[in-house]
Design a protein around this motif. Structure first.
Motif, PDB file in Angstrom:
ATOM      1  N   LEU A  50       0.811  -1.167   0.013  1.00  0.00           N
ATOM      2  CA  LEU A  50       0.079   0.160   0.045  1.00  0.00           C
ATOM      3  C   LEU A  50       0.703   1.197  -0.083  1.00  0.00           C
ATOM      4  CD1 LEU A  50      -2.706   1.285   0.301  1.00  0.00           C
ATOM      5  CD2 LEU A  50      -2.503   1.118   2.600  1.00  0.00           C
ATOM      6  N   ALA A  51       1.939   1.209   0.720  1.00  0.00           N
ATOM      7  CA  ALA A  51       2.944   2.574   1.009  1.00  0.00           C
ATOM      8  C   ALA A  51       3.641   2.539  -0.320  1.00  0.00           C
ATOM      9  CB  ALA A  51       4.084   2.207   1.931  1.00  0.00           C
ATOM     10  N   VAL A  52       3.785   1.508  -1.247  1.00  0.00           N
ATOM     11  CA  VAL A  52       4.363   1.461  -2.361  1.00  0.00           C
ATOM     12  C   VAL A  52       3.570   2.248  -3.400  1.00  0.00           C
ATOM     13  CG1 VAL A  52       5.291   0.022  -4.427  1.00  0.00           C
ATOM     14  CG2 VAL A  52       6.107  -0.605  -2.091  1.00  0.00           C
ATOM     15  N   MET A  53       2.122   1.752  -3.621  1.00  0.00           N
ATOM     16  CA  MET A  53       1.410   2.338  -4.411  1.00  0.00           C
ATOM     17  C   MET A  53       1.242   3.776  -4.117  1.00  0.00           C
ATOM     18  SD  MET A  53       0.403  -0.273  -6.128  1.00  0.00           S
ATOM     19  CE  MET A  53       2.024  -1.079  -5.718  1.00  0.00           C
ATOM     20  N   VAL A  54       1.234   4.290  -2.777  1.00  0.00           N
ATOM     21  CA  VAL A  54       1.301   5.555  -2.565  1.00  0.00           C
ATOM     22  C   VAL A  54       2.416   6.315  -3.124  1.00  0.00           C
ATOM     23  CG1 VAL A  54       1.302   7.330  -0.788  1.00  0.00           C
ATOM     24  CG2 VAL A  54      -0.043   5.354  -0.409  1.00  0.00           C
ATOM     25  N   LEU A  55       3.681   5.933  -3.084  1.00  0.00           N
ATOM     26  CA  LEU A  55       4.781   6.423  -3.841  1.00  0.00           C
ATOM     27  C   LEU A  55       4.469   6.410  -5.231  1.00  0.00           C
ATOM     28  CD1 LEU A  55       7.876   7.047  -3.665  1.00  0.00           C
ATOM     29  CD2 LEU A  55       8.284   4.754  -3.720  1.00  0.00           C
ATOM     30  N   GLY A  56       3.974   5.628  -5.972  1.00  0.00           N
ATOM     31  CA  GLY A  56       3.621   5.437  -7.203  1.00  0.00           C
ATOM     32  C   GLY A  56       2.834   6.443  -7.536  1.00  0.00           C
ATOM     33  N   LEU A  57       1.714   6.857  -6.866  1.00  0.00           N
ATOM     34  CA  LEU A  57       0.873   7.904  -7.030  1.00  0.00           C
ATOM     35  C   LEU A  57       1.758   9.207  -7.033  1.00  0.00           C
ATOM     36  CD1 LEU A  57      -2.467   6.724  -5.296  1.00  0.00           C
ATOM     37  CD2 LEU A  57      -2.197   6.966  -7.893  1.00  0.00           C
ATOM     38  N   ALA A  58       2.649   9.366  -5.822  1.00  0.00           N
ATOM     39  CA  ALA A  58       3.249  10.492  -5.769  1.00  0.00           C
ATOM     40  C   ALA A  58       4.278  10.880  -7.105  1.00  0.00           C
ATOM     41  CB  ALA A  58       4.189  10.389  -4.551  1.00  0.00           C
ATOM     42  N   THR A  59       4.427   9.952  -7.824  1.00  0.00           N
ATOM     43  CA  THR A  59       5.258  10.373  -9.082  1.00  0.00           C
ATOM     44  C   THR A  59       4.284  11.026 -10.105  1.00  0.00           C
ATOM     45  OG1 THR A  59       4.964   8.037  -9.992  1.00  0.00           O
ATOM     46  CG2 THR A  59       6.816   8.383  -8.762  1.00  0.00           C
ATOM     47  N   PRO A  80      -5.983  -0.826  -9.493  1.00  0.00           N
ATOM     48  CA  PRO A  80      -6.401  -2.275  -9.101  1.00  0.00           C
ATOM     49  C   PRO A  80      -5.264  -2.799  -7.881  1.00  0.00           C
ATOM     50  CG  PRO A  80      -6.377  -2.294 -11.450  1.00  0.00           C
ATOM     51  CD  PRO A  80      -5.765  -1.086 -11.056  1.00  0.00           C
ATOM     52  N   LEU A  81      -3.924  -2.380  -8.036  1.00  0.00           N
ATOM     53  CA  LEU A  81      -3.025  -2.742  -7.415  1.00  0.00           C
ATOM     54  C   LEU A  81      -3.078  -2.066  -5.801  1.00  0.00           C
ATOM     55  CD1 LEU A  81       0.211  -2.527  -9.341  1.00  0.00           C
ATOM     56  CD2 LEU A  81      -1.086  -4.440  -8.733  1.00  0.00           C
ATOM     57  N   PHE A  82      -3.497  -0.658  -5.986  1.00  0.00           N
ATOM     58  CA  PHE A  82      -3.886   0.186  -4.923  1.00  0.00           C
ATOM     59  C   PHE A  82      -5.152  -0.452  -4.003  1.00  0.00           C
ATOM     60  CE2 PHE A  82      -5.818   3.572  -2.652  1.00  0.00           C
ATOM     61  CZ  PHE A  82      -4.851   4.402  -2.040  1.00  0.00           C
ATOM     62  N   GLU A  83      -6.194  -0.806  -4.688  1.00  0.00           N
ATOM     63  CA  GLU A  83      -7.377  -1.264  -3.882  1.00  0.00           C
ATOM     64  C   GLU A  83      -7.230  -2.494  -3.488  1.00  0.00           C
ATOM     65  OE1 GLU A  83     -12.115  -2.311  -4.925  1.00  0.00           O
ATOM     66  OE2 GLU A  83     -10.364  -2.175  -6.608  1.00  0.00           O
ATOM     67  N   LYS A  84      -6.583  -3.491  -3.916  1.00  0.00           N
ATOM     68  CA  LYS A  84      -6.290  -4.801  -3.372  1.00  0.00           C
ATOM     69  C   LYS A  84      -5.266  -4.460  -2.291  1.00  0.00           C
ATOM     70  CE  LYS A  84      -3.679  -9.123  -4.546  1.00  0.00           C
ATOM     71  NZ  LYS A  84      -2.814  -9.813  -5.408  1.00  0.00           N
ATOM     72  N   ALA A  85      -4.225  -3.775  -1.992  1.00  0.00           N
ATOM     73  CA  ALA A  85      -3.525  -3.661  -1.279  1.00  0.00           C
ATOM     74  C   ALA A  85      -4.302  -2.701   0.113  1.00  0.00           C
ATOM     75  CB  ALA A  85      -2.456  -2.878  -1.467  1.00  0.00           C
ATOM     76  N   LEU A  86      -5.062  -2.253  -0.396  1.00  0.00           N
ATOM     77  CA  LEU A  86      -5.756  -1.311   0.748  1.00  0.00           C
ATOM     78  C   LEU A  86      -6.864  -2.306   1.257  1.00  0.00           C
ATOM     79  CD1 LEU A  86      -6.797   1.726   1.735  1.00  0.00           C
ATOM     80  CD2 LEU A  86      -8.307   1.725  -0.037  1.00  0.00           C
ATOM     81  N   VAL A  87      -7.576  -2.955   0.778  1.00  0.00           N
ATOM     82  CA  VAL A  87      -8.433  -3.959   1.239  1.00  0.00           C
ATOM     83  C   VAL A  87      -7.715  -5.109   2.292  1.00  0.00           C
ATOM     84  CG1 VAL A  87     -10.150  -5.810   0.792  1.00  0.00           C
ATOM     85  CG2 VAL A  87     -10.231  -3.692  -0.545  1.00  0.00           C
ATOM     86  N   GLN A  88      -6.579  -5.537   1.745  1.00  0.00           N
ATOM     87  CA  GLN A  88      -5.839  -6.424   2.602  1.00  0.00           C
ATOM     88  C   GLN A  88      -5.461  -5.921   3.865  1.00  0.00           C
ATOM     89  OE1 GLN A  88      -3.017  -7.816  -0.447  1.00  0.00           O
ATOM     90  NE2 GLN A  88      -4.362  -9.428  -0.760  1.00  0.00           N
ATOM     91  N   THR A  89      -5.012  -4.510   3.681  1.00  0.00           N
ATOM     92  CA  THR A  89      -4.455  -3.826   4.870  1.00  0.00           C
ATOM     93  C   THR A  89      -5.498  -3.790   5.941  1.00  0.00           C
ATOM     94  OG1 THR A  89      -2.663  -2.825   3.387  1.00  0.00           O
ATOM     95  CG2 THR A  89      -2.997  -1.824   5.552  1.00  0.00           C
ATOM     96  N   SER A  90      -6.625  -3.189   5.546  1.00  0.00           N
ATOM     97  CA  SER A  90      -7.845  -3.011   6.385  1.00  0.00           C
ATOM     98  C   SER A  90      -8.107  -4.202   6.963  1.00  0.00           C
ATOM     99  CB  SER A  90      -8.935  -2.513   5.516  1.00  0.00           C
ATOM    100  OG  SER A  90     -10.216  -2.152   6.101  1.00  0.00           O
ATOM    101  N   SER A  91      -8.088  -5.236   6.346  1.00  0.00           N
ATOM    102  CA  SER A  91      -8.354  -6.586   7.113  1.00  0.00           C
ATOM    103  C   SER A  91      -7.429  -6.919   7.980  1.00  0.00           C
ATOM    104  CB  SER A  91      -8.281  -7.871   6.061  1.00  0.00           C
ATOM    105  OG  SER A  91      -9.482  -7.431   4.897  1.00  0.00           O
TER     106      SER A  91
END
Length: 501
Positions: free
Chosen positions: A146-155, A441-452
């Motif tokens: 999830l943090a990596v996806m946030v990093l990706g969005l920051a680019t 899709p990668l962000f959503e998957k990581a978000l759902v799994q982190t929330s769980s």
């Protein structure tokens, strides 16, 4: 390790394995040129042809198709703004602009050179650091991803041009498009409007073909028939200055690509976007990015190839596919009765090291094949556009149909072709939308799994050191450029004041 390496080259350099490696690379290049097919489809289609071969020979051929398709996708990305592979989307940004300026040969040459250098670097790292990198990758759970996806969005800032708000808006549009389909957490369909075709989401490759290929054709038709590019043969060759400018970009792209390639699921596409973003920040020629900077081709192409090789780190050492193509290859391992995992290096050293050595040989074949042919490929741009545009539209629609054997894919290409045309007319940046679509899709998957994992509490990301480190890097990417600009402005003002005094 030297003994294993010698064993690997002894295996890979047999006449039979060399012949099948050459065939795999050649077929992969052809598959990559065809829009929509890509390495995953190519490996899946040709897998049955290898069933009568020895396991190591079959895997060497399939791996050749994999990285051959990576370069094949670059050819159409540069020449006609049609990404043959999802991972070559970023190459289109500067590669096509170089082609429009009569420098297609240089763009294709630096792609081949960058891919070869990245292959050597990633292969050396793969051989030396595969087990430690595999252990490191295991530490990346859903919160870290999830943090990596946030990093990706920051680019996104790197792709937004001067108007960052517009760039962020286009990224949100990309994320919204990625939300179409079935909800990852609940399994409920959303934004499908009763369409069965939309249950699996709006297909990424078809969107890319529409935005870049069809959108560019419509834009060029509106602008009027441009004269074919009549660059001299000497201008199509790569220069010493090009090589000098690209050296650092290739090394940085290789490092970024290898790092992201080791992470299961991150893939070559995200690696190429990240490498482009990094290069745009550190380059001395920032103003040229988006209008034909050779670094904008060298960095993502190197990252793309390095990530493709690094995908084998989790695949071979853990039995976890690094990306879609290595997932198909993992199926091939199972068919041949081979169990990837920590013991594979000890139990079947000839197979593993023969496969790794074939990466070097295959990329060398690619370099020998494509470096002399780059100026020849560039001659395609001499064809009058009245003949070229119908061919581009035909191959785009044919490639889209070939992906799913469904006319829905063709409609997606046409709709997003109109959207791409409108974006070009209005001056909207395409890259942030594509990045949002990739990360959605990668962000959503990581978000759902982190929330769980956190029982609904997303703040657990701040309790994990790796997450915090990645998030800090993301914040620096967002606010760093503004702070540096202000500091330079104050410094320049102070210098001017001193000179006046």
């Amino acid at each position: 390790m030297i003994d294993n390496l010698l064993l690997g080259f002894e295996t890979a350099l047999s006449v039979e394995n060399l012949a099948w490696c050459f065939l795999g690379v050649l077929l992969g290049t052809v598959i990559g040129v065809l829009p929509g097919l890509g390495s995953t489809t190519g490996v899946a289609i040709l897998l049955p042809l290898t069933l009568g071969l020895e396991p190591v020979t079959a895997l060497i051929m399939l791996a050749g198709i994999y990285y051959g398709a990576q370069y094949g996708g670059t050819i159409t990305s540069v020449l006609i703004s049609t990404p043959g592979e999802a991972a070559t989307v970023v190459t289109t940004i500067d590669g096509y602009q170089m082609a429009r300026r009569g420098r297609a040969g240089a763009a294709l040459s630096i792609s081949a050179i960058g891919s070869f250098v990245a292959a050597i670097i990633s292969l050396a790292l793969l051989m030396a650091l595969a087990p430690p990198f595999a252990e490191f990758a295991l530490r990346f759970g859903p919160p870290e991803m999830l943090a990596v996806m946030v990093l990706g969005l920051a680019t996104i800032v790197s792709f937004s041009g001067e108007d960052r708000v517009l760039g962020a808006t286009m990224a949100v549009v990309g994320l919204a498009i990625a939300m179409v389909g079935v909800d990852t957490g609940s399994g409920v369909s959303r934004y499908t409007f009763g369409s069965v075709d939309l249950l699996s989401g709006i297909p990424f490759v078809e969107v890319m073909i529409g935005l870049f290929a069809v959108g560019e054709v419509l834009h060029q038709i509106h602008e009027g028939a441009a004269a074919p590019i009549r660059a001299r043969f000497r201008e199509l060759m790569i220069s010493r200055d090009d090589l000098k400018r690209s050296g650092g970009a290739i090394l940085r792209g290789s490092g970024v690509g290898f790092l992201f390639g080791c992470l299961p699921g991150a893939g070559s596409t995200l690696a190429s976007f990240m490498a482009y973003g990094v290069e745009k920040r550190v380059s001395k020629h920032k103003d040229e990015f988006g209008s034909g900077a050779i670094e904008g081709v060298a960095a993502p192409e190197s990252a793309n190839n390095a990530a493709a090789n690094a995908n084998f780190v989790p695949t071979l050492t853990l039995g976890v596919p690094g990306g879609a193509t290595t997932a198909v290859l993992l199926g091939a391992f199972t068919i041949y009765g081979i169990q990837p995992g920590p013991l594979l290096f000890e139990q079947q050293p000839a197979l593993v090291w023969g496969l790794l050595a074939s990466f070097f040989i295959g990329n060398l074949i690619l370099l020998v094949l494509n470096l002399p042919l780059a100026p020849v490929f560039a001659q395609l741009l001499r064809v009058p556009y009245g003949y070229l545009y119908p061919l581009i539209l035909f191959t785009s629609l044919l490639g889209a149909y070939a992906i799913s054997n469904n006319t829905f894919s063709m409609w997606v290409v046409l709709v997003f072709g109109l959207i791409g045309y409108a974006m070009k007319r209005l001056g909207f940046p395409t890259a942030p939308l594509v990045l949002g679509l990739v990360l959605g899709p990668l962000f959503e998957k990581a978000l759902v799994q982190t929330s769980s994992i956190g029982d609904g509490d997303l703040l657990i990301v701040f309790t994990r050191p790796l997450c915090v480190a990645v998030l800090v890097l993301a914040v620096l990417l967002l606010v760093g450029p503004g702070i540096v600009s202000r500091f330079r402005a104050k410094r320049s003002k102070a210098t001017n004041g001193t000179l006046v005094g």
